[in-house]
Structures are given as structure tokens and as C-alpha cells.
Design an enzyme around this catalytic site. Sequence first.
Site, PDB file in Angstrom:
ATOM      1  N   GLY A   1      21.659 -22.486 -12.767  1.00  0.00           N
ATOM      2  CA  GLY A   1      20.774 -23.628 -12.649  1.00  0.00           C
ATOM      3  C   GLY A   1      19.377 -23.384 -13.188  1.00  0.00           C
ATOM      4  CG  HIS A   2      14.870 -25.403 -12.650  1.00  0.00           C
ATOM      5  ND1 HIS A   2      14.500 -25.872 -13.892  1.00  0.00           N
ATOM      6  CD2 HIS A   2      13.707 -25.242 -11.951  1.00  0.00           C
ATOM      7  CE1 HIS A   2      13.181 -26.007 -13.940  1.00  0.00           C
ATOM      8  NE2 HIS A   2      12.677 -25.617 -12.775  1.00  0.00           N
ATOM      9  CG  PHE A   3      14.155 -21.303  -9.722  1.00  0.00           C
ATOM     10  CD1 PHE A   3      12.947 -20.616  -9.784  1.00  0.00           C
ATOM     11  CD2 PHE A   3      14.126 -22.630  -9.299  1.00  0.00           C
ATOM     12  CE1 PHE A   3      11.747 -21.226  -9.425  1.00  0.00           C
ATOM     13  CE2 PHE A   3      12.938 -23.246  -8.944  1.00  0.00           C
ATOM     14  CZ  PHE A   3      11.740 -22.539  -9.009  1.00  0.00           C
TER      15      PHE A   3
END
Length: 293
Positions: free
Chosen positions: A269-271
Site C-alpha cells: 500500500g501507501h506506506f
Amino acid sequence: MSELTIPHIHHRHVDVDGLRVFYRETGPADADAPVLLLLHGFPSASHQFRRLFDALGTRYRLIAPDYPGFGHSDSPAPEAFSYRFDTLADVVEGFCRALGLDRFALYVFDFGAPVGLRLATRHPEWITGLIVQNGNAYEEGLSAQAREFIANCPGVEGAAERARAILVEEITRAQYEGGTGDPSLVAPDGWTLDQHHLDRPGRKDIQVELALDYHSNVELYPVWQDWLRTHRPPALVVWGRNDPFFTEPGARAYLRDLPDAELHVFDTGHFALEEKLPEIAPLIDDFLARTQK
């Protein structure tokens, strides 16, 4: 017995135009060691790089500041400080001058991309390489969710209320765990600490101010793309393909302006560092070893 080397990580403050800016720093004693300046995202701070510091801190000088209003840096009220992406870049520019940083590779993630690319266009001579991790600079990288967020501009009815509504634990946690293949690899420390700082007095007002200024970043995309085409820094692009905000086409768009860039997309995901640091850290190590002589 083999020698085990673990870096010492220093936690310091420096004055930047009257603001006390917190930063983390590690690296070898060699003054000529390559420098990597790491710029964090929303709603985080320099602590998001803690494991990367452990992984690479014996080989490179790593420096990561907290922006005003984030982490352990000063957080004056919006009445006393203009929270815009331009002013965050002003502070990071002053931070670099205060530490004597004028040649470094730049790591940009999320909010770090608009801050860092502003810095790069102001001082292209400072930038020796670029590492982009889910840091968007292309309209095709904006999801529908991201476009809704960016539409929260000053003067738009309900914009401030919508921006404030996302500053809650459920959404902070989802930014870390959303899109991951194995959420058990994501330490709860990151999103818990982020929410702690968000819940401090006045911090949500600051984040609303920045949310209402996000549109200024999209307006500068053509300027940043021109900088990339013109200066062609050595570049490594690593991306979590399941990012709900900044989609995979935004990662691939960098190759349009940086055809020699290295691109690696991960099923996370994003992180992305939270789940994929064992895969990403060696790529960063190899990139810095080859490009930062």
C-alpha cells in the site's frame, strides 16, 4: 564471530528562522559519506524512516527532518505561521542551509514530493539523485479519492469540515494497513504515533490548512516535470501499487521524463516501507552505491 554494526541515530533540533525543527541523523564518521535527505509524508514524521536508518545508517549519512506542525518540530498556530506547501519548502530549504547541506540525494514520499520538488526546482545544483516512493507528480497518478481530497480548496463549502473528518485513528491506521499483503508486517507504532501527534492541541487545524493548499501542488506538476526532463537526475522509483491515493500510473509516468529511471512496483500500500523494507532497502543501497560517488 562476525562483526555486527548498528548505527547510532541522533535526535536533534536546529533553529530555522525562529522555528525549532526536529531531525534524525545517522551515518558513518567519514565526512565524505553520501548524504540522503528524507522527506516524510502525511500524517507522519521522520519516525517513518526509523527502520531504514537502521538498515543503511552505517553506509550513508541519512537526515530526516519533521516539518513544522508535524512530529517533534515546533507547531505554531495557523494565525502565527502560514501552513502552505511553499512555506514547508521554505523551512526545509532553511534547514539545509543551517546544516550546510548542498549536495545530497533526495528521498520523497507523499507530502515529501511537493516539498522536495519545490526544493529541487529552487536548487537543482543540490540534488545528486532522486528516490521517489509513492510521491506523485503526475495527474494520471491521482485516484478518484485523491481528486476528491484535492477539491477541498479555500472558499469551497464544507471543504474544511471534509478535510478535518479524515484526521481520525480509523483512517490513519487504514493508510498504513490498506493495500498490504500481510498487515501483520505493519507495526502499529507508526500509525499510533501519527495519531498521537494529530491529537495534540492545534495540530488538526494545521492539517486542515495544508489540505486546503494541496491544489497548489497539482498546479505545479508541469513545472516539476520540466525540471525532471531538463536535469535528468539519477532516479529510483519504488511504489506500492495498492495505494488508494497515488496509483501505479503515477509511478510509471516518471519514465516519460526520466527514461533511465529504475522502477520497482510492489504489491503493498501507501506506506510501502512498512511491509516491504527488506525488498526496498537493498534497492536504495544499490542505487546510492552506484550513483553517489
